[in-house]
Design a protein around this motif. Structure first.
Motif, PDB file in Angstrom:
ATOM      1  N   ALA A 384       0.856  -1.028  -0.006  1.00  0.00           N
ATOM      2  CA  ALA A 384       0.065   0.028  -0.067  1.00  0.00           C
ATOM      3  C   ALA A 384       0.717   1.313  -0.146  1.00  0.00           C
ATOM      4  N   GLY A 385       2.177   1.184  -0.084  1.00  0.00           N
ATOM      5  CA  GLY A 385       3.039   2.157   0.049  1.00  0.00           C
ATOM      6  C   GLY A 385       3.400   2.823   1.332  1.00  0.00           C
ATOM      7  N   GLN A 386       3.006   2.081   2.378  1.00  0.00           N
ATOM      8  CA  GLN A 386       3.261   2.810   3.716  1.00  0.00           C
ATOM      9  C   GLN A 386       4.409   2.109   4.443  1.00  0.00           C
ATOM     10  N   ARG A 387       5.053   1.161   4.027  1.00  0.00           N
ATOM     11  CA  ARG A 387       6.394   0.555   4.374  1.00  0.00           C
ATOM     12  C   ARG A 387       7.455   0.509   3.381  1.00  0.00           C
ATOM     13  N   SER A 388       8.648   0.532   3.761  1.00  0.00           N
ATOM     14  CA  SER A 388       9.603   0.227   2.800  1.00  0.00           C
ATOM     15  C   SER A 388      10.187  -1.150   2.691  1.00  0.00           C
ATOM     16  N   VAL A 389      10.614  -1.468   1.674  1.00  0.00           N
ATOM     17  CA  VAL A 389      10.814  -2.951   1.387  1.00  0.00           C
ATOM     18  C   VAL A 389      12.068  -3.506   2.461  1.00  0.00           C
ATOM     19  N   ILE A 390      12.935  -2.601   3.041  1.00  0.00           N
ATOM     20  CA  ILE A 390      13.865  -3.007   3.946  1.00  0.00           C
ATOM     21  C   ILE A 390      13.047  -3.382   5.238  1.00  0.00           C
ATOM     22  N   ASP A 391      12.084  -2.452   5.440  1.00  0.00           N
ATOM     23  CA  ASP A 391      11.172  -2.767   6.722  1.00  0.00           C
ATOM     24  C   ASP A 391      10.773  -4.261   6.695  1.00  0.00           C
ATOM     25  N   VAL A 392      10.132  -4.582   5.510  1.00  0.00           N
ATOM     26  CA  VAL A 392       9.381  -6.063   5.372  1.00  0.00           C
ATOM     27  C   VAL A 392      10.484  -7.040   5.406  1.00  0.00           C
ATOM     28  N   ILE A 393      11.791  -6.881   4.913  1.00  0.00           N
ATOM     29  CA  ILE A 393      12.863  -7.881   4.825  1.00  0.00           C
ATOM     30  C   ILE A 393      13.350  -8.092   6.284  1.00  0.00           C
ATOM     31  N   ASN A 394      13.472  -6.873   7.135  1.00  0.00           N
ATOM     32  CA  ASN A 394      13.986  -7.026   8.471  1.00  0.00           C
ATOM     33  C   ASN A 394      13.017  -7.895   9.239  1.00  0.00           C
ATOM     34  N   ILE A 395      11.739  -7.600   9.119  1.00  0.00           N
ATOM     35  CA  ILE A 395      10.632  -8.417   9.996  1.00  0.00           C
ATOM     36  C   ILE A 395      10.604  -9.649   9.681  1.00  0.00           C
ATOM     37  N   TYR A 396      10.960 -10.001   8.337  1.00  0.00           N
ATOM     38  CA  TYR A 396      10.929 -11.503   7.781  1.00  0.00           C
ATOM     39  C   TYR A 396      12.161 -12.166   8.466  1.00  0.00           C
ATOM     40  N   GLU A 397      13.328 -11.325   8.410  1.00  0.00           N
ATOM     41  CA  GLU A 397      14.486 -12.172   8.904  1.00  0.00           C
ATOM     42  C   GLU A 397      14.415 -12.437  10.392  1.00  0.00           C
TER      43      GLU A 397
END
Length: 433
Positions: A384-397
């Motif tokens: 939705a354009g509210q988070r950066s891809v790095i934020d998603v990658i960090n939480i997935y890690e």
């Protein structure tokens, strides 16, 4: 004729003594090696007074279900076993059998030279009439030696089964880690594809791509290490059992052994204490008088008589030596108490570790679930354009890290249960050892 009557008297006395003294001998009455093959190493058939220690070993039952993969691994480990402790038990049983006949008269040739230089050959028969319990102690020592060898064999075989199961569990754990690692790598490649598109479109810089690729490299290294660990464990298990086991276990639990089952270390201490007490009795009898009857047939004639003597010369230190022998018996008894204390401490420590890893398993399961839910939320916000891809990658890690911790704790629980069962001799049926 006079010698013949003397010999008959000696044999009669020895028969009476044998009927009373021979009770309680642990040594088998038949060939021990054949018995070990036909009826098991702990077989006590034909014995007048079976050993309580060996009866306890025979009564032990494995916590492993025979139809499960754990039972198959344990059975293969026992079948392929060629342990020195098994040969030592057979040897001890044969020594006990030999000692069980020590109440019988002894025969031996004699050769001597006369004053004229002639050689005189003869046959000497001797029967001990009174020895302060020396021969009885010899039989008790041999019996305790069999018990010690039997407990050592049980310890050895349970340790062997535990080693085989630990290798099997390690292979399963590393396989699960590798499978999850491959899944995480696949997801990270999707993130890499997104970041590459954003870099090429000028939305992100190359540092974001380097971060993603670095994380992929770490996951790939971890998965490769897990696969290598599984291969190593399987190779070692094959060398131990001669079989391959690819089946995954239905459940990862064998149950917590109850403390009342008893510890093999305590049984071993009791057997060693009995042996030490028998050895002390032997030493004491060697310091006291013995009475024996003997008859001798030679080419020059025959004779018979009764002799008395001591096994060791007496001296001013003899009373202290007798006291030292009695003190050694007390040492043996106290060693049993120490073994019981150490066993209780070990059980309490392992029980606390088991509780701790069960808590860790539950906690990491909950945290991994929470991290996965947060990851799904961040992913939706990114789209939705509210988070950066790095934020998603960090939480997935973070989710990946917690899931791997959950897997580790899950398998650690079964490892501790195996250790507890091994210490109590509950990984193999006593009659199968």
């Amino acid at each position: 004729m006079r010698l013949a009557r003397s010999i008959m008297s000696i044999l009669a006395v020895s028969t009476v003594m044998g009927c009373t003294e021979n009770a309680g001998v642990l040594g088998p009455r038949t060939n021990a090696g054949a018995q070990a093959v036909a009826a098991g190493n702990f077989d006590q058939s034909g014995q007048e007074q079976p050993s309580e220690v060996i009866e306890q070993l025979l009564a032990r039952r494995s916590l492993l279900e025979q139809q499960s993969i754990y039972g198959s691994v344990a059975s293969a480990a026992l079948t392929a076993s060629l342990r020195a402790s098994e040969a030592e038990l057979i040897s001890a049983k044969l020594r006990a059998e030999a000692r069980s006949k020590n109440w019988l008269p002894t025969l031996g040739p004699t050769i001597s030279l006369t004053d004229l230089g002639d050689m005189v050959a003869g046959l000497l028969i001797e029967q001990v009439l009174f020895d302060n319990g020396r021969r009885k102690a010899e039989r008790a020592f041999a019996a305790a030696d069999v018990e010690v060898a039997a407990v050592n064999l049980s310890v050895d075989q349970n340790s062997r089964v535990e080693t085989a199961l630990r290798l099997y569990i390690a292979a399963q754990r590393d396989d699960e880690k590798a499978r999850f690692g491959d899944k995480a790598i696949s997801q990270m490649h999707e993130f890499e594809r997104v970041v590459i598109g954003r870099v090429e479109g000028g939305v992100s810089d190359r540092s974001d791509l380097q971060v993603v690729q670095s994380k992929i490299g770490g996951l790939r290294s971890g998965a490769a290490t897990a696969r290598e660990g599984a291969s190593t464990a399987r190779a070692e298990l094959y060398e131990l059992t001669g079989q391959d086991f690819d089946e995954r276990p239905q459940h990862l639990s064998i149950g917590t052994p109850p403390e009342a089952a008893g510890y093999l270390d305590v049984l071993l201490a009791q057997s060693e204490a009995n042996r030490a007490i028998a050895q002390a009795t032997l030493e004491r009898a060697g310091l006291l008088p013995t009475v024996s009857a003997a008859g001798n047939i030679t080419s020059d004639g025959s004779g018979a008589g009764i002799t008395a003597g001591v096994g060791q010369p007496l001296g001013l230190g003899t009373p202290a030596a007798l006291k030292a022998v009695e003190a050694s018996k007390e040492v043996a008894r106290r060693q049993i108490g120490e073994a019981e204390e150490n066993a209780r401490r070990s059980y309490a420590r392992q029980l606390q570790r088991l509780t701790s890893f069960r808590r860790q398993e539950e906690e990491t399961t909950r945290l991994a679930r929470t991290s996965h839910e947060t990851y799904r939320l961040f992913k939706a916000q990114f789209e939705a354009g509210q988070r950066s891809v790095i934020d998603v990658i960090n939480i997935y890690e973070e989710y990946v890290r917690r899931e791997l911790s959950r897997i580790e704790a899950k398998y650690e629980v079964i490892q501790i249960q195996l250790e507890m069962a091994r210490d109590q001799g509950l990984l193999a049926d006593g009659d199968k050892i």
